[in-house]
Scaffold this active site. Structure first.
Site, PDB file in Angstrom:
ATOM      1  N   GLU A   1     -18.462  -0.274   0.336  1.00 31.67           N
ATOM      2  CA  GLU A   1     -18.257  -1.167  -0.818  1.00 31.67           C
ATOM      3  C   GLU A   1     -16.877  -0.946  -1.440  1.00 31.67           C
ATOM      4  O   GLU A   1     -16.201  -1.895  -1.830  1.00 31.67           O
ATOM      5  CB  GLU A   1     -19.363  -0.975  -1.861  1.00 31.67           C
ATOM      6  CG  GLU A   1     -20.760  -1.352  -1.352  1.00 31.67           C
ATOM      7  CD  GLU A   1     -20.855  -2.752  -0.778  1.00 31.67           C
ATOM      8  OE1 GLU A   1     -20.141  -3.657  -1.241  1.00 31.67           O
ATOM      9  OE2 GLU A   1     -21.647  -2.950   0.168  1.00 31.67           O
TER      10      GLU A   1
ATOM     11  N   HIS B   1     -14.504  -4.068  -0.734  1.00 31.78           N
ATOM     12  CA  HIS B   1     -14.427  -4.879  -1.964  1.00 31.78           C
ATOM     13  C   HIS B   1     -13.602  -4.214  -3.077  1.00 31.78           C
ATOM     14  O   HIS B   1     -12.750  -4.836  -3.689  1.00 31.78           O
ATOM     15  CB  HIS B   1     -15.838  -5.186  -2.470  1.00 31.78           C
ATOM     16  CG  HIS B   1     -16.686  -5.933  -1.488  1.00 31.78           C
ATOM     17  ND1 HIS B   1     -16.544  -7.277  -1.243  1.00 31.78           N
ATOM     18  CD2 HIS B   1     -17.683  -5.509  -0.655  1.00 31.78           C
ATOM     19  CE1 HIS B   1     -17.412  -7.663  -0.320  1.00 31.78           C
ATOM     20  NE2 HIS B   1     -18.116  -6.612   0.062  1.00 31.78           N
TER      21      HIS B   1
ATOM     22  N   HIS C   1     -25.926  -3.136  -5.527  1.00 29.48           N
ATOM     23  CA  HIS C   1     -25.350  -3.348  -4.196  1.00 29.48           C
ATOM     24  C   HIS C   1     -23.831  -3.214  -4.309  1.00 29.48           C
ATOM     25  O   HIS C   1     -23.238  -2.451  -3.586  1.00 29.48           O
ATOM     26  CB  HIS C   1     -25.765  -4.719  -3.644  1.00 29.48           C
ATOM     27  CG  HIS C   1     -25.195  -5.023  -2.284  1.00 29.48           C
ATOM     28  ND1 HIS C   1     -25.725  -5.964  -1.433  1.00 29.48           N
ATOM     29  CD2 HIS C   1     -24.119  -4.523  -1.629  1.00 29.48           C
ATOM     30  CE1 HIS C   1     -24.999  -6.006  -0.311  1.00 29.48           C
ATOM     31  NE2 HIS C   1     -24.022  -5.154  -0.407  1.00 29.48           N
TER      32      HIS C   1
HETATM   33  P1  5GP Z   1     -21.519  -6.102   2.182  1.00 28.97           P
HETATM   34  O1  5GP Z   1     -22.510  -7.228   2.206  1.00 28.97           O
HETATM   35  O2  5GP Z   1     -21.512  -5.399   0.849  1.00 28.97           O
HETATM   36  O3  5GP Z   1     -20.171  -6.440   2.662  1.00 28.97           O
HETATM   37  O4  5GP Z   1     -22.065  -5.048   3.279  1.00 28.97           O
HETATM   38  C1  5GP Z   1     -23.189  -4.258   3.129  1.00 28.97           C
HETATM   39  C2  5GP Z   1     -23.110  -3.158   4.187  1.00 28.97           C
HETATM   40  O5  5GP Z   1     -23.634  -1.952   3.647  1.00 28.97           O
HETATM   41  C3  5GP Z   1     -23.875  -3.456   5.433  1.00 28.97           C
HETATM   42  O6  5GP Z   1     -23.127  -3.036   6.536  1.00 28.97           O
HETATM   43  C4  5GP Z   1     -25.132  -2.624   5.305  1.00 28.97           C
HETATM   44  O7  5GP Z   1     -25.608  -2.169   6.532  1.00 28.97           O
HETATM   45  C5  5GP Z   1     -24.648  -1.462   4.476  1.00 28.97           C
HETATM   46  N1  5GP Z   1     -25.703  -0.918   3.618  1.00 28.97           N
HETATM   47  C6  5GP Z   1     -26.020   0.385   3.515  1.00 28.97           C
HETATM   48  N2  5GP Z   1     -27.008   0.571   2.654  1.00 28.97           N
HETATM   49  C7  5GP Z   1     -27.334  -0.665   2.169  1.00 28.97           C
HETATM   50  C8  5GP Z   1     -28.284  -1.116   1.228  1.00 28.97           C
HETATM   51  O8  5GP Z   1     -29.078  -0.368   0.632  1.00 28.97           O
HETATM   52  N3  5GP Z   1     -28.310  -2.461   0.983  1.00 28.97           N
HETATM   53  C9  5GP Z   1     -27.460  -3.324   1.603  1.00 28.97           C
HETATM   54  N4  5GP Z   1     -27.561  -4.617   1.291  1.00 28.97           N
HETATM   55  N5  5GP Z   1     -26.545  -2.927   2.494  1.00 28.97           N
HETATM   56  C10 5GP Z   1     -26.480  -1.609   2.777  1.00 28.97           C
END
Ligand code: 5GP
Ligand code: 5GP
Length: 228
Positions: free
Chosen positions: A117, A121, A63
Site C-alpha cells: 500500500e 499508493h 485497506h
Molecule cells: P491494492 O488493491 O491495494 O492495489 O492491492 C491489494 C494487494 O494487497 C493485493 O495484492 C492483495 O493480495 C494484498 N493484500 C494483502 N492482504 C490483504 C487484505 O487483507 N485485503 C486486501 N484487499 N488485499 C490484501
C-alpha cells in the site's frame, strides 16, 4: 555580461521552482479511504488466512488511503527511492496490527500488505504525507469513522442477512455525514455482499469530503452482510 547571464539563470531557476510547485500541488486531487469487511474477504472461494497475531476483531479493517484524480484515474508507484521502512512507523505497529490486518494467505505479520500500500499508493502522496504521516493519517481516519457502529445504529448487523444497498448508504451518510461508495464481491455461493466501503478525504488527509467521483462496479440492490 556575467550579470545578464546570472539574471537569466535566476529567472530560469524561479520558473523551474514554480513548475515544481504546480506539479506537486496537482499530483493528486483527493484520497479514497477504503475499509474492508473481513467476513467478506474470508467467505469467498479463495478464502483467507488470519495474521500471525490471531483472528482480527469483528470490525472493518483499513485497506488503504489511495491518492486519486478527479477524473477517476489514479497515480501509482510514484517513488522507487522511498521504499517501506518499518523503523519509521515503529510507534504505530501495534495499532496497525489491530486496525490494518492483512487477511491474505499465507498468514503473515501484515508487513507485505503495508509495504504494497505504501509503495503503490502512499508514495504518490509523499508531497503531503511522509511515511509516518501516511499510516498515522489512515489510523486517525479509522478512529473518526466508525462504520460498524453507523450500520448497527441503523439495525444493519453482520449476521449473514441481506440488507438494501440504499439503506446501507443512508446509514453511513446519516452517521458520518458523507455518501460512501460500496464495493461488493461475491461469497463462495455467488451472493453479492458488502466488501469494502470508500469515503473521500481532502488532499491533506484531515477532512472527509463528498467524493468528486465514484469508482466503477456494481452491487445487487440487496446485499449480504456476512458475519466474521
Ligand atoms: P491494492 O488493491 O491495494 O492495489 O492491492 C491489494 C494487494 O494487497 C493485493 O495484492 C492483495 O493480495 C494484498 N493484500 C494483502 N492482504 C490483504 C487484505 O487483507 N485485503 C486486501 N484487499 N488485499 C490484501
Ligand atoms: P440506485 O439507482 O438504486 O442508486 O442504484 C442502482 C444500482 O446501481 C444498484 O443496484 C447498484 O448495482 C448500483 N449502485 C448504486 N450505488 C452503488 C454504490 O454505492 N456502490 C456500488 N458498487 N454500486 C452501486
Amino acid at each position: 555580461m556575467e550579470s545578464k547571464y546570472s539574471i537569466l539563470l535566476n529567472l530560469l531557476m524561479l520558473q523551474c521552482l514554480s513548475l515544481l510547485c504546480v506539479s506537486q500541488s496537482q499530483d493528486f486531487n483527493f484520497f479514497y479511504f477504503v475499509q474492508q469487511w473481513p467476513g467478506s474477504y474470508c467467505d469467498t472461494k479463495q478464502s483467507c488466512c488470519y495474521p500471525n497475531t490471531g483472528k482480527p476483531s469483528a470490525d472493518f479493517g483499513i485497506h488503504a488511503l489511495w491518492p486519486n484524480y478527479k477524473d477517476g484515474s489514479y497515480p501509482s508507484n510514484c517513488d522507487p527511492n522511498n521504499s517501506f521502512n518499518q523503523a519509521m512507523i515503529s510507534d504505530l505497529i501495534s495499532n496497525m496490527q489491530k486496525n490494518w490486518p492483512s487477511l491474505a494467505c499465507p498468514s503473515s505479520n501484515s508487513i507485505q500488505f503495508w509495504t504494497h500500500e505504501w509503495e503503490k499508493h502512499g508514495t504518490c502522496s509523499e508531497s503531503v504525507l511522509n511515511q509516518h504521516g501516511y499510516f498515522d493519517t489512515a489510523l486517525n481516519l479509522k478512529g473518526k469513522t466508525n462504520l460498524l457502529k453507523a450500520l448497527k445504529i441503523a439495525g444493519i448487523n453482520p449476521d449473514g442477512n441481506s440488507y438494501s444497498l440504499q439503506n446501507i448508504k443512508n446509514a453511513i451518510k446519516g452517521a458520518i455525514g458523507y455518501t460512501p461508495w460500496i464495493e461488493c464481491n461475491v461469497d463462495a455461493s455467488g451472493n453479492s455482499q458488502l466488501y469494502q466501503i470508500y469515503l473521500c478525504v481532502d488532499t491533506s488527509g484531515s477532512s472527509l469530503i463528498e467524493c468528486p467521483v465514484f469508482p466503477n462496479g456494481k452491487c445487487d440492490s440487496e446485499i449480504e452482510f456476512p458475519s466474521f
